[in-house]
Scaffold this active site. Structure first.
Site, PDB file in Angstrom:
ATOM      1  N   HIS A 186       4.459   2.318  -8.189  1.00  0.00           N
ATOM      2  CA  HIS A 186       4.258   0.860  -8.269  1.00  0.00           C
ATOM      3  C   HIS A 186       5.557   0.157  -8.674  1.00  0.00           C
ATOM      4  O   HIS A 186       5.877  -0.918  -8.175  1.00  0.00           O
ATOM      5  CB  HIS A 186       3.159   0.536  -9.280  1.00  0.00           C
ATOM      6  CG  HIS A 186       1.797   0.979  -8.853  1.00  0.00           C
ATOM      7  ND1 HIS A 186       1.326   0.791  -7.574  1.00  0.00           N
ATOM      8  CD2 HIS A 186       0.796   1.602  -9.524  1.00  0.00           C
ATOM      9  CE1 HIS A 186       0.091   1.275  -7.487  1.00  0.00           C
ATOM     10  NE2 HIS A 186      -0.248   1.783  -8.643  1.00  0.00           N
TER      11      HIS A 186
ATOM     12  N   ARG B  70       1.926   7.859 -10.587  1.00  0.00           N
ATOM     13  CA  ARG B  70       1.582   6.726  -9.700  1.00  0.00           C
ATOM     14  C   ARG B  70       2.312   5.437 -10.102  1.00  0.00           C
ATOM     15  O   ARG B  70       2.791   4.678  -9.254  1.00  0.00           O
ATOM     16  CB  ARG B  70       0.080   6.440  -9.772  1.00  0.00           C
ATOM     17  CG  ARG B  70      -0.806   7.476  -9.148  1.00  0.00           C
ATOM     18  CD  ARG B  70      -2.265   7.063  -9.282  1.00  0.00           C
ATOM     19  NE  ARG B  70      -2.560   5.853  -8.549  1.00  0.00           N
ATOM     20  CZ  ARG B  70      -2.741   5.799  -7.232  1.00  0.00           C
ATOM     21  NH1 ARG B  70      -2.662   6.888  -6.508  1.00  0.00           N
ATOM     22  NH2 ARG B  70      -3.012   4.663  -6.636  1.00  0.00           N
TER      23      ARG B  70
ATOM     24  N   GLU C  56     -10.940  -5.025  -5.425  1.00  0.00           N
ATOM     25  CA  GLU C  56     -11.360  -3.624  -5.654  1.00  0.00           C
ATOM     26  C   GLU C  56     -10.418  -2.917  -6.647  1.00  0.00           C
ATOM     27  O   GLU C  56     -10.815  -1.995  -7.345  1.00  0.00           O
ATOM     28  CB  GLU C  56     -11.363  -2.819  -4.343  1.00  0.00           C
ATOM     29  CG  GLU C  56     -12.433  -3.217  -3.340  1.00  0.00           C
ATOM     30  CD  GLU C  56     -12.130  -4.535  -2.643  1.00  0.00           C
ATOM     31  OE1 GLU C  56     -10.933  -4.848  -2.446  1.00  0.00           O
ATOM     32  OE2 GLU C  56     -13.090  -5.273  -2.326  1.00  0.00           O
ATOM     33  N   ASN C  57      -9.171  -3.372  -6.690  1.00  0.00           N
ATOM     34  CA  ASN C  57      -8.193  -2.727  -7.583  1.00  0.00           C
ATOM     35  C   ASN C  57      -8.562  -2.865  -9.071  1.00  0.00           C
ATOM     36  O   ASN C  57      -8.073  -2.100  -9.898  1.00  0.00           O
ATOM     37  CB  ASN C  57      -6.782  -3.268  -7.353  1.00  0.00           C
ATOM     38  CG  ASN C  57      -6.159  -2.808  -6.052  1.00  0.00           C
ATOM     39  OD1 ASN C  57      -5.303  -3.471  -5.485  1.00  0.00           O
ATOM     40  ND2 ASN C  57      -6.593  -1.657  -5.550  1.00  0.00           N
TER      41      ASN C  57
ATOM     42  N   ASP D 268       0.843  -1.183   0.000  1.00  0.00           N
ATOM     43  CA  ASP D 268       0.000   0.000   0.000  1.00  0.00           C
ATOM     44  C   ASP D 268       0.886   1.243   0.000  1.00  0.00           C
ATOM     45  O   ASP D 268       2.047   1.182   0.390  1.00  0.00           O
ATOM     46  CB  ASP D 268      -0.896  -0.022   1.251  1.00  0.00           C
ATOM     47  CG  ASP D 268      -2.053   0.939   1.113  1.00  0.00           C
ATOM     48  OD1 ASP D 268      -2.317   1.396  -0.008  1.00  0.00           O
ATOM     49  OD2 ASP D 268      -2.692   1.256   2.139  1.00  0.00           O
TER      50      ASP D 268
ATOM     51  N   SER E  48      -5.920  -6.218  -4.956  1.00  0.00           N
ATOM     52  CA  SER E  48      -7.215  -6.635  -4.405  1.00  0.00           C
ATOM     53  C   SER E  48      -8.295  -6.655  -5.488  1.00  0.00           C
ATOM     54  O   SER E  48      -8.120  -6.095  -6.577  1.00  0.00           O
ATOM     55  CB  SER E  48      -7.644  -5.679  -3.286  1.00  0.00           C
ATOM     56  OG  SER E  48      -8.013  -4.437  -3.847  1.00  0.00           O
TER      57      SER E  48
ATOM     58  N   ARG F 125       0.701   7.280  -2.984  1.00  0.00           N
ATOM     59  CA  ARG F 125       0.988   8.424  -2.102  1.00  0.00           C
ATOM     60  C   ARG F 125       2.474   8.761  -2.124  1.00  0.00           C
ATOM     61  O   ARG F 125       2.878   9.911  -2.166  1.00  0.00           O
ATOM     62  CB  ARG F 125       0.527   8.121  -0.665  1.00  0.00           C
ATOM     63  CG  ARG F 125      -0.911   8.511  -0.427  1.00  0.00           C
ATOM     64  CD  ARG F 125      -1.432   7.887   0.831  1.00  0.00           C
ATOM     65  NE  ARG F 125      -1.628   6.448   0.656  1.00  0.00           N
ATOM     66  CZ  ARG F 125      -1.764   5.594   1.661  1.00  0.00           C
ATOM     67  NH1 ARG F 125      -1.673   6.009   2.896  1.00  0.00           N
ATOM     68  NH2 ARG F 125      -1.971   4.316   1.420  1.00  0.00           N
TER      69      ARG F 125
HETATM   70  C1  FPP Z   1      -1.056  -0.056  -3.494  1.00  0.00           C
HETATM   71  O1  FPP Z   1      -0.668   1.255  -3.774  1.00  0.00           O
HETATM   72  C2  FPP Z   1      -0.427  -1.008  -4.406  1.00  0.00           C
HETATM   73  C3  FPP Z   1      -1.105  -1.632  -5.409  1.00  0.00           C
HETATM   74  C4  FPP Z   1      -2.531  -1.443  -5.661  1.00  0.00           C
HETATM   75  C5  FPP Z   1      -0.437  -2.585  -6.325  1.00  0.00           C
HETATM   76  C6  FPP Z   1       0.840  -3.265  -5.887  1.00  0.00           C
HETATM   77  C7  FPP Z   1       1.224  -4.245  -6.940  1.00  0.00           C
HETATM   78  C8  FPP Z   1       2.298  -4.167  -7.716  1.00  0.00           C
HETATM   79  C9  FPP Z   1       3.350  -3.139  -7.548  1.00  0.00           C
HETATM   80  C10 FPP Z   1       2.435  -5.157  -8.849  1.00  0.00           C
HETATM   81  C11 FPP Z   1       3.643  -6.020  -8.730  1.00  0.00           C
HETATM   82  C12 FPP Z   1       3.459  -7.032  -7.682  1.00  0.00           C
HETATM   83  C13 FPP Z   1       4.461  -7.752  -7.140  1.00  0.00           C
HETATM   84  C14 FPP Z   1       4.140  -8.759  -6.116  1.00  0.00           C
HETATM   85  C15 FPP Z   1       5.864  -7.562  -7.540  1.00  0.00           C
HETATM   86  P1  FPP Z   1      -1.784   2.362  -3.967  1.00  0.00           P
HETATM   87  O2  FPP Z   1      -1.860   2.709  -5.405  1.00  0.00           O
HETATM   88  O3  FPP Z   1      -3.063   1.895  -3.340  1.00  0.00           O
HETATM   89  O4  FPP Z   1      -1.168   3.525  -3.177  1.00  0.00           O
HETATM   90  P2  FPP Z   1      -1.970   4.618  -2.358  1.00  0.00           P
HETATM   91  O5  FPP Z   1      -2.670   3.905  -1.253  1.00  0.00           O
HETATM   92  O6  FPP Z   1      -0.900   5.515  -1.905  1.00  0.00           O
HETATM   93  O7  FPP Z   1      -2.916   5.252  -3.334  1.00  0.00           O
END
Ligand code: FPP
Length: 163
Positions: A38, A34, A68-69, A21, A66, A25
């Site tokens: 990632h 963004r 929801e994603n 998570d 998730s 941010r």
């Molecule tokens: C949350 O950040 C992260 C995600 C929704 C995706 C994480 C997945 C990857 C980086 C893909 C690769 C996976 C692996 C296991 C290597 P957010 O966008 O919700 O951040 P925020 O809460 O700050 O908005």
């Protein structure tokens, strides 16, 4: 000193779970898009897995994507799927070398076919290892996990297995 003989590492948990998570941010605070957040987030995964393997954590679960994603903008989902595929392809050899078994939980059948293929291949290639388990939660939802667990219990009951 080898990690296994350090007394401060004797009382470690068997299982660590991390919710990936804050990528968005973090990127915002740095003035990056963004997707860059990632990318950095997925780079950190390698470091975390390596550290867990070194100190003897048996299970590491990463809540990566998730249910929801799936509602995120199409471009962001495409970028996340590409990062996941790249991670699996580029870390395979390292997982095998370190005898780490890769597993997944969640409704992975929803993943794009190419990503699902690479995931299944990596699971198969590492299925004999048990030094450490790296569990990727993909297309996960807690509600779904509970429903799946209840179904599994009911199935066992049907087969006459008491728990
Ligand atoms: C949350 O950040 C992260 C995600 C929704 C995706 C994480 C997945 C990857 C980086 C893909 C690769 C996976 C692996 C296991 C290597 P957010 O966008 O919700 O951040 P925020 O809460 O700050 O908005």
């Amino acid at each position: 000193m080898p990690p296994e003989s350090r007394s401060d590492l004797k009382k470690l948990p068997q299982h660590i779970a991390i919710i990936m998570d804050g990528n968005g941010r973090w990127a915002k605070t740095q003035g990056f898009p963004r997707v860059e957040g990632h990318r950095r987030g997925s780079e950190n995964v390698d470091e975390i897995v390596t550290a867990c393997r070194e100190i003897g954590i048996r299970y590491l679960t990463l809540y990566a994507f998730s249910m929801e994603n799936w509602a995120r903008p199409k471009d962001e989902i495409t970028a996340l799927m590409a990062l996941l595929k790249e991670f699996l392809l580029s870390k395979r050899e390292k997982l095998i070398k370190n005898e780490i078994r890769l597993l997944s939980i969640g409704d992975v059948e929803r993943l794009p076919a190419d990503v699902l293929n690479v995931l299944r291949e990596t699971e198969n290639m590492t299925s004999n290892f048990d030094k450490m388990h790296l569990v990727l939660a993909l297309s996960y939802s807690s509600r779904d996990e509970i429903v799946r667990a209840v179904h599994a219990i009911l199935k066992e009951k049907e087969r006459g297995v008491e728990g």
